[in-house]
Structure formats: C-alpha cells, structure tokens
Scaffold this motif. Structure first.
Motif, PDB file in Angstrom:
ATOM      1  N   ILE A  26      82.500  -2.935  70.665  1.00  0.00           N
ATOM      2  CA  ILE A  26      82.396  -4.212  71.368  1.00  0.00           C
ATOM      3  C   ILE A  26      82.070  -5.373  70.453  1.00  0.00           C
ATOM      4  N   GLY A  27      81.555  -5.092  69.244  1.00  0.00           N
ATOM      5  CA  GLY A  27      81.266  -6.184  68.318  1.00  0.00           C
ATOM      6  C   GLY A  27      80.072  -7.023  68.753  1.00  0.00           C
ATOM      7  N   MET A  28      79.948  -8.172  68.089  1.00  0.00           N
ATOM      8  CA  MET A  28      78.866  -9.095  68.383  1.00  0.00           C
ATOM      9  C   MET A  28      79.419 -10.270  69.197  1.00  0.00           C
ATOM     10  N   PRO A  29      78.617 -10.982  69.994  1.00  0.00           N
ATOM     11  CA  PRO A  29      77.154 -10.919  70.042  1.00  0.00           C
ATOM     12  C   PRO A  29      76.592  -9.844  70.980  1.00  0.00           C
ATOM     13  N   GLU A  30      77.466  -9.224  71.824  1.00  0.00           N
ATOM     14  CA  GLU A  30      76.945  -8.254  72.779  1.00  0.00           C
ATOM     15  C   GLU A  30      76.317  -7.050  72.087  1.00  0.00           C
ATOM     16  N   GLY A  31      76.769  -6.770  70.858  1.00  0.00           N
ATOM     17  CA  GLY A  31      76.231  -5.637  70.127  1.00  0.00           C
ATOM     18  C   GLY A  31      74.741  -5.734  69.869  1.00  0.00           C
ATOM     19  N   ARG A  32      74.202  -6.950  69.940  1.00  0.00           N
ATOM     20  CA  ARG A  32      72.757  -7.114  69.721  1.00  0.00           C
ATOM     21  C   ARG A  32      71.963  -6.334  70.758  1.00  0.00           C
ATOM     22  N   ILE A  33      72.489  -6.226  71.980  1.00  0.00           N
ATOM     23  CA  ILE A  33      71.788  -5.518  73.053  1.00  0.00           C
ATOM     24  C   ILE A  33      71.742  -4.029  72.729  1.00  0.00           C
ATOM     25  N   ILE A  34      72.851  -3.494  72.242  1.00  0.00           N
ATOM     26  CA  ILE A  34      72.922  -2.081  71.882  1.00  0.00           C
ATOM     27  C   ILE A  34      71.948  -1.777  70.742  1.00  0.00           C
ATOM     28  N   LEU A  35      71.930  -2.643  69.732  1.00  0.00           N
ATOM     29  CA  LEU A  35      71.021  -2.444  68.602  1.00  0.00           C
ATOM     30  C   LEU A  35      69.560  -2.513  69.057  1.00  0.00           C
ATOM     31  N   ALA A  36      69.269  -3.427  69.965  1.00  0.00           N
ATOM     32  CA  ALA A  36      67.896  -3.528  70.485  1.00  0.00           C
ATOM     33  C   ALA A  36      67.522  -2.269  71.261  1.00  0.00           C
ATOM     34  N   HIS A  37      68.449  -1.755  72.059  1.00  0.00           N
ATOM     35  CA  HIS A  37      68.225  -0.519  72.816  1.00  0.00           C
ATOM     36  C   HIS A  37      67.850   0.617  71.863  1.00  0.00           C
ATOM     37  N   ALA A  38      68.661   0.786  70.816  1.00  0.00           N
ATOM     38  CA  ALA A  38      68.412   1.863  69.855  1.00  0.00           C
ATOM     39  C   ALA A  38      67.106   1.642  69.097  1.00  0.00           C
ATOM     40  N   THR A  39      66.809   0.388  68.769  1.00  0.00           N
ATOM     41  CA  THR A  39      65.574   0.072  68.042  1.00  0.00           C
ATOM     42  C   THR A  39      64.346   0.396  68.883  1.00  0.00           C
ATOM     43  N   VAL A  40      64.367   0.007  70.145  1.00  0.00           N
ATOM     44  CA  VAL A  40      63.228   0.282  71.036  1.00  0.00           C
ATOM     45  C   VAL A  40      63.030   1.790  71.205  1.00  0.00           C
ATOM     46  N   ALA A  41      64.127   2.498  71.465  1.00  0.00           N
ATOM     47  CA  ALA A  41      64.024   3.948  71.689  1.00  0.00           C
ATOM     48  C   ALA A  41      63.504   4.659  70.440  1.00  0.00           C
ATOM     49  N   THR A  42      63.998   4.273  69.273  1.00  0.00           N
ATOM     50  CA  THR A  42      63.583   4.934  68.026  1.00  0.00           C
ATOM     51  C   THR A  42      62.136   4.589  67.678  1.00  0.00           C
ATOM     52  N   SER A  43      61.747   3.350  67.931  1.00  0.00           N
ATOM     53  CA  SER A  43      60.375   2.941  67.635  1.00  0.00           C
ATOM     54  C   SER A  43      59.371   3.690  68.493  1.00  0.00           C
ATOM     55  N   LEU A  44      59.677   3.875  69.764  1.00  0.00           N
ATOM     56  CA  LEU A  44      58.728   4.469  70.695  1.00  0.00           C
ATOM     57  C   LEU A  44      58.773   5.994  70.717  1.00  0.00           C
ATOM     58  N   ALA A  45      59.770   6.603  70.059  1.00  0.00           N
ATOM     59  CA  ALA A  45      59.899   8.058  70.049  1.00  0.00           C
ATOM     60  C   ALA A  45      58.786   8.686  69.205  1.00  0.00           C
ATOM     61  N   PRO A  46      58.353   9.894  69.557  1.00  0.00           N
ATOM     62  CA  PRO A  46      57.409  10.611  68.686  1.00  0.00           C
ATOM     63  C   PRO A  46      58.056  10.841  67.322  1.00  0.00           C
ATOM     64  N   LYS A  47      57.237  10.881  66.282  1.00  0.00           N
ATOM     65  CA  LYS A  47      57.765  10.929  64.922  1.00  0.00           C
ATOM     66  C   LYS A  47      57.472  12.267  64.230  1.00  0.00           C
ATOM     67  N   SER A  48      58.418  12.673  63.404  1.00  0.00           N
ATOM     68  CA  SER A  48      58.242  13.844  62.551  1.00  0.00           C
ATOM     69  C   SER A  48      59.173  13.715  61.354  1.00  0.00           C
ATOM     70  N   ASN A  49      58.655  13.993  60.168  1.00  0.00           N
ATOM     71  CA  ASN A  49      59.498  14.001  58.970  1.00  0.00           C
ATOM     72  C   ASN A  49      59.753  15.427  58.492  1.00  0.00           C
ATOM     73  N   ALA A  50      59.548  16.408  59.390  1.00  0.00           N
ATOM     74  CA  ALA A  50      59.672  17.812  59.001  1.00  0.00           C
ATOM     75  C   ALA A  50      61.099  18.162  58.584  1.00  0.00           C
ATOM     76  N   VAL A  51      62.106  17.504  59.174  1.00  0.00           N
ATOM     77  CA  VAL A  51      63.498  17.828  58.847  1.00  0.00           C
ATOM     78  C   VAL A  51      63.833  17.406  57.422  1.00  0.00           C
ATOM     79  N   ILE A  52      63.520  16.149  57.069  1.00  0.00           N
ATOM     80  CA  ILE A  52      63.836  15.688  55.722  1.00  0.00           C
ATOM     81  C   ILE A  52      63.006  16.439  54.681  1.00  0.00           C
ATOM     82  N   THR A  53      61.763  16.756  55.016  1.00  0.00           N
ATOM     83  CA  THR A  53      60.932  17.530  54.096  1.00  0.00           C
ATOM     84  C   THR A  53      61.538  18.912  53.863  1.00  0.00           C
ATOM     85  N   ALA A  54      62.055  19.521  54.939  1.00  0.00           N
ATOM     86  CA  ALA A  54      62.638  20.860  54.844  1.00  0.00           C
ATOM     87  C   ALA A  54      63.851  20.868  53.922  1.00  0.00           C
ATOM     88  N   ILE A  55      64.793  19.967  54.142  1.00  0.00           N
ATOM     89  CA  ILE A  55      66.015  19.992  53.337  1.00  0.00           C
ATOM     90  C   ILE A  55      65.732  19.583  51.896  1.00  0.00           C
TER      91      ILE A  55
END
Length: 447
Positions: free
Chosen positions: A333-362
């Motif tokens: 869809i491109g911009m400017p509507e893409g800003r909403i999608i990026l905000a959605h992903a940013t909010v979800a990723t920020s509020l998700a529980p965190k773990s670096n076990a995967v990157i540490t493992a590999i």
C-alpha cells in the motif's frame, strides 16, 4: 495529420498525454528530466543488460506483454516512455484509476485497425492493480494474440493483484528501489541539464544529503523537492540552495536527520533500543521522526522483523508473523497509509514479552562450529536412501520418532564431540515459560 507527444506523424486521432505529458518548458521538472533512452535511465542495471527484455523491447519490433513492478519513482513510467519512442510505434496510455471496460475495448479495437496498416501499438496501463478482473479479462486476447505491446505498471505484487492467465502470458520485471547514489545522480543531472535547471542553481552538500534522504529512493519525489527548493531560492534572489531553503520548501525537518551527521544512525538505534526496552511511547516518537524525515518505510519494517526474532523470539512467536505481514502490507500500500501498519507493528513488538534466547542459541552454536567443534554425524542419522548405505552402517539403528510415546525417540543426535551441549536456554518470559517446561520434559525423555 498531427503529431504525437514524441513528434511522430499520426492520422488525426486525439492523443492523451497522460502522465507522460508534453515535455515542454512549462512541465514539471520530473517530466522534463525523464530519460530518453535506457542508457539515460538511472538504476535498474539488472534490467538493462545486453539481450535483456528491456533491450529487446527498445531495439526490436517484437510485441510482448510486460509487467513492471516496483516502488514509486523507480522508473516504471519512464520505461514505458522509452519503449514508446523506439521504432515509431503508436503509443496509448490508460490509467487504471479512470478507465473502464468500454474504453479498454475501444483502444484495443483501434490497435487492431492500426496493425492492419502496419502500425504497432504500445499500450501503457498505469496502476494496473486497480483494474477489476473483468477489465483484466478484456486484455487477455490482445496479449495472447500479440495485438499490442502491453506495458503495465504496478506498485503492488502482481501475484496478488493480476489474474493468473494474464500474468502467465507476460514477463514480470521487478524494479529495485533507487539507492542514495542513484538519487544523487538524478539531482546532479537536473541541476545541470538544459532540460532541467540548466546550471542556474547550485546546492550545498548538506542540502543535497537532506534532499537525497527525503527522496526515500523516489526519483520523482527528489525532482519535485528540488524544483520547489529552486523556486524558494529564486524568491530570495539566490542561486544557491542550502539546507534552510530546502527545509522551508519541502516543509520537513530535513536538517535534523542527515545521513553522515549521526542523526540517521542515532534515531534508528534509539528506535531499536526503545522497542527492546518495551518503551512504546519512545518507540513511537522515533518512528514518527523517521517517517517525517522520509526514511524508507521498508527499512523500518525490516528492522522490526529482526527485532521480532532477536529480542522477542519464543516469548511471543506470533510477533514475527505480525511483522512480516506488516512489511508485506507496507510494500503493497505504500505511504502515507503505511505509517499505520508500521505503528501497529511497533506497538505490538514494544509491548510483547522479551527474550534473546533465540539469538543467543544460534550465535553460540555458530561459535562452536567456527571453533572446529563439528564432529561426525552419528551413523544412524546419516542418509540411508542409496543402495550401499547399509554396508557402511548408515541409518542402521535409527529410531523413528513417531513410533514412540510423545513422538520422541531416545537416541544420540549430536556428534560425539558435542554430546550434552546446550544452545537454546529458554527464559520464563511470556510464552517461553511454557516452552521451557516442555523442553525440560523432552530432555528427560531424551537423556
């Protein structure tokens, strides 16, 4: 007799200029500076090689159907213009936004009549993804019988927006985003070329860097901003475009987000660390700064995908799927509507529980491999599909996991040298707590 937009004599038939326009002095800078040949086209080197489809389109009269898929400002309309000028072919442009089935049928009928007189037609359809299935069906016989050379431009993935029969009879060419170096070439050419600003203006290094960054890989946007900045300089009686004039002309905070002044790297670094630290307010602030500064939205989406595995991982595994979907949506869809999608992903990723076990493992597993801790694959795990495998003991004694309770077979999987190694150590964060519990039970069954 009349002339088409390229000066070719035609019968008295109206010519719609469309987006290509009549490249006179009153036309926008982006129209005046449109390349006239493939050699003038900036970027897309992978499509301009000798013998390529584009070369054949411009150097022969062989009709074909081509879909051009790429971001805005990467040269789709320009390519249509170049093909239209080659070989004196008749050119017709249709916008999928305004054209209906009736108009498409009329143009194809005209093309049929012209072909009987020895005149080939190049039919350029802009934003073809906006055509309905019925409109696309109308094009199918013309493409199949090579009644026209069809060039269809789209910013959306044709696999989702174009009917399969039409796409299977066409060549799909993917245009890459223009690099900063490509945009810089476009700007320099426009400053000096007689069709452009003809040397009347110069641009200082800071302003040029900001302009390139603001363009976000879009040549049309770069030329539009340059034209506005030149008008701003003219209004001040100056022949030099500086960062101040550029900022006022394009109404964006360009000077506070330059490539080599650390702002670009500092802001994306702050964004990543804010998401990792679960500060959603700060993450949205830095996201807004990048969007307003013209950062490539695909770059932001890629960083979010990486964050989903590096910093969230198995604590919330669905975040990876969400961020991949967000990246695809931004591309579609491109911009400017893409800003909403990026905000959605940013909010979800920020509020998700965190773990670096995967990157540490590999990373730990890779470190062992690089240190030479490799070892031989246990014989019972080796490939046993060829006739002499059993002679070497390959596959002998292998336990098929599905024949055992819980689908887990107790046998050696790691090489002898690495027996007992542990790379993935789950945390108790989010869904990874349940993963840790399951891993513990699996380890009991395996060992």
């Amino acid at each position: 007799m009349s002339e088409d937009l390229f000066g070719n004599l035609l019968d008295d038939e109206p010519v719609r200029p469309g987006s290509l326009g009549f490249a006179g002095a009153a036309q926008p800078l982006a129209v005046r500076m449109r390349p006239r040949s493939l050699d003038e086209l900036v970027g897309q080197d992978h499509l301009k090689e000798p013998g390529s489809v584009l070369r054949r389109l411009t150097e022969t009269q062989h009709p074909m159907s081509v879909f051009l898929w790429g971001p805005p400002g990467t040269g789709k309309t320009t390519i249509a213009s170049i093909v239209a000028q080659a070989g004196g072919r008749r050119f017709v442009e249709i916008s999928a936004v305004t054209a209906g089935v009736k108009e498409v049928r009329a143009e194809l009928e005209t093309a049929r009549r012209e072909l009987t007189r020895g005149k080939q037609t190049v039919l350029f359809i802009d934003e073809v993804h906006r055509f309905s299935k019925a409109q696309q069906d109308v094009l199918l016989p013309a493409v199949e019988n090579r009644l026209v050379t069809l060039i269809a431009a789209t910013t959306e993935n044709p696999s989702f927006s174009v009917i399969s029969p039409l796409l299977s009879r066409s060549v799909l060419l993917t245009l890459n985003p223009l690099t900063d170096e490509d945009i810089a070439v476009v700007v320099e050419r426009a400053l000096t070329d007689e069709r452009g600003l003809a040397g009347q203006y110069t641009i200082d290094a800071d302003a040029k860097e900001s302009l390139v960054r603001l363009a976000g890989g879009d040549a049309r946007r770069a030329l539009t901003y340059l034209e506005e900045a030149a008008a701003g300089a003219q209004a001040l009686g100056s022949g030099k475009i500086d960062a101040s004039i550029l900022q006022k002309s394009v109404d964006k905070a360009a000077v506070r987000y330059d490539r080599d002044g650390d702002q670009h790297y500092d802001v994306i670094s702050a964004f990543i660390k804010s998401v990792r630290g679960s500060d959603v307010q700060a993450a949205l602030h830095y996201l807004a700064r990048m969007i307003e500064a013209g950062e490539d939205p695909r770059f932001i989406a890629r960083r979010l995908i990486i964050l989903a595995s590096e910093d969230v991982g198995m604590a919330a595994p669905h975040i990876l799927q969400l961020n991949v979907a967000a990246a695809q949506a931004v591309q579609l869809i491109g911009m400017p509507e893409g800003r909403i999608i990026l905000a959605h992903a940013t909010v979800a990723t920020s509020l998700a529980p965190k773990s670096n076990a995967v990157i540490t493992a590999i990373d730990n597993a890779i470190a062992d491999v690089r240190a030479g801790k490799i070892g031989l694959v246990p014989p019972h795990l080796r490939d046993a599909h060829y006739s002499s495998a059993q002679r070497y003991g390959h596959g002998v004694g292998y336990q098929y996991a599905h024949n055992f309770p819980h689908g887990i077979a107790r046998q050696q999987y790691l090489p002898d040298e690495l027996e007992g190694a542990e790379y993935y150590v789950p945390t108790d964060h989010g869904q990874e707590a349940a993963v840790a519990e399951r891993l513990g039970a699996i380890n009991e069954l395996l060992r």
